[in-house]
Design an enzyme around this catalytic site. Sequence first.
Site, mmCIF file in Angstrom:
data_model
loop_
_atom_site.group_PDB
_atom_site.id
_atom_site.type_symbol
_atom_site.label_atom_id
_atom_site.label_comp_id
_atom_site.label_asym_id
_atom_site.label_seq_id
_atom_site.Cartn_x
_atom_site.Cartn_y
_atom_site.Cartn_z
ATOM 1 N N ARG A 328 0.833 -1.207 0.000
ATOM 2 C CA ARG A 328 0.000 0.000 0.000
ATOM 3 C C ARG A 328 0.865 1.253 0.000
ATOM 4 O O ARG A 328 0.498 2.263 -0.623
ATOM 5 C CB ARG A 328 -0.956 -0.013 1.195
ATOM 6 C CG ARG A 328 -1.993 1.096 1.152
ATOM 7 C CD ARG A 328 -3.068 0.887 2.199
ATOM 8 N NE ARG A 328 -4.069 -0.076 1.778
ATOM 9 C CZ ARG A 328 -5.238 0.249 1.223
ATOM 10 N NH1 ARG A 328 -5.524 1.527 0.973
ATOM 11 N NH2 ARG A 328 -6.104 -0.674 0.894
ATOM 12 N N GLU A 735 -9.598 6.016 7.116
ATOM 13 C CA GLU A 735 -8.164 6.242 6.927
ATOM 14 C C GLU A 735 -7.789 7.474 6.108
ATOM 15 O O GLU A 735 -6.827 8.167 6.447
ATOM 16 C CB GLU A 735 -7.540 5.004 6.268
ATOM 17 C CG GLU A 735 -7.565 3.780 7.143
ATOM 18 C CD GLU A 735 -7.102 2.536 6.390
ATOM 19 O OE1 GLU A 735 -6.170 1.873 6.864
ATOM 20 O OE2 GLU A 735 -7.666 2.249 5.317
#
Length: 778
Positions: A328, A735
């Site tokens: 990620r 997030e």
Amino acid sequence: MNKACTPIGADTLTPASVVGSSRPHESAALHVSGEARYTDDLPELRGTLHAALGLSPVAHGRLLGVDRAALLALPGVVAVFTAEDIPGENNCGPLLHDDPILANAELRYLGQPVFAVIASDRELARRAAAQAARFIQCEAQPALLTALDAHAAGQYVVPPMHLQRGDAAAALASAPHRWQGEWSVGGQEQFYLEGQISYALPQEDHGLLLHCSTQHPSEMQQLVAHALGWESHRVQVQCRRMGGGFGGKESQSALFACVAAIAAHRLQHPVKLRLDRDDDFLITGRRHGFDYRWDVGFDETGRLLAAEVDLIANCGHSADLSAPVMTRALCHFDNAYWLPNVALHGFCARTHTQSNTAFRGFGGPQGALAMEVILDGIARRLGLDPALVRQRNFYADEDGRNITPYGQVVEDNLLHPLCEQLLQDCDYARRRAEIAAFNADSPVLKRGLAFTPLKFGISFNVVHLNQAGALVHVYTDGSVLVNHGGTEMGQGLNTKVAQVVAHTLGLPLAAVRATATDTSKIANTSATAASTGADLNGKAAQDAARRIRQRLEPLAAEMLQAPVESLLWSEGLVRVTDRPETALPFVQLVRQAYLRRIQLWSEGFYATPGLHWNRETLQGRPFFYFAFGAAVAEVLVDTLTGEYRVLRADALHDVGQSLNPALDIGQVEGAFVQGQGWLTTEELRWHPQSGKLLTHAPSTYKIPTANDMPLDFRVKLFGRPNGADSIHRSKAVGEPPLLLPFAVLLALQDAVAGVNPAAPPLRAPATAERVLQALQAF
């Protein structure tokens, strides 16, 4: 209120809709009154024993033995368990089987659990475990304590990863301007208010009930079963709520669940294991700290032409979730910007420290932050406004500038309109001029201003995890119970799921109740992580509620003598479009349905469509959609001490068509402050010789307080419906907004650069000491 010809659960919302309105958190009253029950609040059964862990006194070494007899002689001690007492697999690693529950042969970090003490009283168990150094025989060995040392030694928890597009080497060689630099950002402790805790209760017929503060009940079920040598159906895991998680209870609740379960099974007594804050710090991992080495090429306008970057993560002693975290990070290095030629190299360094794990953003912030620091440095080298350089590098639909380095098209790109609105609303240009004038007349106090955008991909990088289940029960009094595979950790997931179910069935929110996450109700669930909680579980619950409504529609049409397509479901009533005065109460409908033997409960399922990913080439479509946002921050720095205040922060964040604006604004505000803490005050330090974590309590590890919040804090939601078919066209909010406070760090850099243009990029966390060092650097 649904239109007559609108499909069930459609996304057309009105001010009267349950979905899309600001509703209080379903446990808000319980939170403030102290009635909300967490795992440690559950009544302890008679005979409950308490566990505590004896920790390794060295960062790296060979385990020679544990003096059980001496431990058993201590007051209140009932039993002592070591690795050899584990009946099944000695592993709590979520992906690779490389993380022992209790140390066996090798000691990997100072604080690693070596044995479990079981005592009649929690305090007696803790006192016995605290004397671990007396009872552990070991032989110390050299330790690697930093990621750069491990990288130099070629020590990794997984093989290096590489993400490439174009010819970075050739583009660098021909670039008009080139900059080689290095930088680092520290890790971050989750610092959930409720620490790690598990309470294991033996059940009949070799079964076990485990109450656990965890974001991933299904994984706890599987790992406990493996540790006991059982099949999963013998283990039931429940979690009503957590007092915070932030990723720290995704995989790392497993060690404590396994120890409590093993002790409960071996002793046939309930066993509770609750850590205090110091032990939580010393045992568990946190956000990965990253070191960066870059070589970038750019033109005179500030446009990036090429980048070759090493990203080196401190992963700790085991893999945990470091591989997907690094994936990620690599996939978010581009952040909001088109990169024609790029070569990214990710290294997951193995050190003799706690095994680092998930934390809100899951590597995304570490990847995107490097790009923001690089663009800021480019702008300063060219004498340009960093905001202008950022905008020139934005993804755009024209000229093929909308494809990420990993091959996904950036669809529904909101960067340009969102950022233009923010910069206009916060008077960026005017304030930039005012700050320049202020700084020219202020010899000691200096202001800084920065603008940063964000693009954040939503979905698990691992495709098969993007699925969820739900169960909806309609009772004959018209009330509804919903259970789903997500976990509630204060973010309001249960509230949003209940809103979705109420909207689908046309009921007031008070008619719907969400219950504790339970592996005996919804099986094989994914973690509540990757910001997918409402996306996945909301869709699954909607599917279940739709099935029930579809069964009820023919009966409602019969009772109202109207076509199905003319029915309106809202406020607990079923009405007919052209006869609004005619209404059928929902409770009357379900009572009749019961008499007609129509099924009033249903399961629901959802799998995110269109995802694919090649983890070898790091190419594919890993994300269902992107969330966007931007922030502008202004700071005031005392150049004599390095101390500073955040004077103002403006944030504009994209949550699509919000399910609950009040909850979403709360998430944006909380993420901003948490991210600001990571980048300014939350410093982790290990002793350079012993490897002991020195910042293991609130006295030494400084999370933000109310005084650290921006004095003027303005948060708005962008409010444009999601282009993707998400739940009611909303977007994830957990997030992405953690990237907004990048603006705070770079505003500090702006203030420092005004005093010392030669200062290198300000390292994070930018404590007052580091700001002062940067002001004085030459």
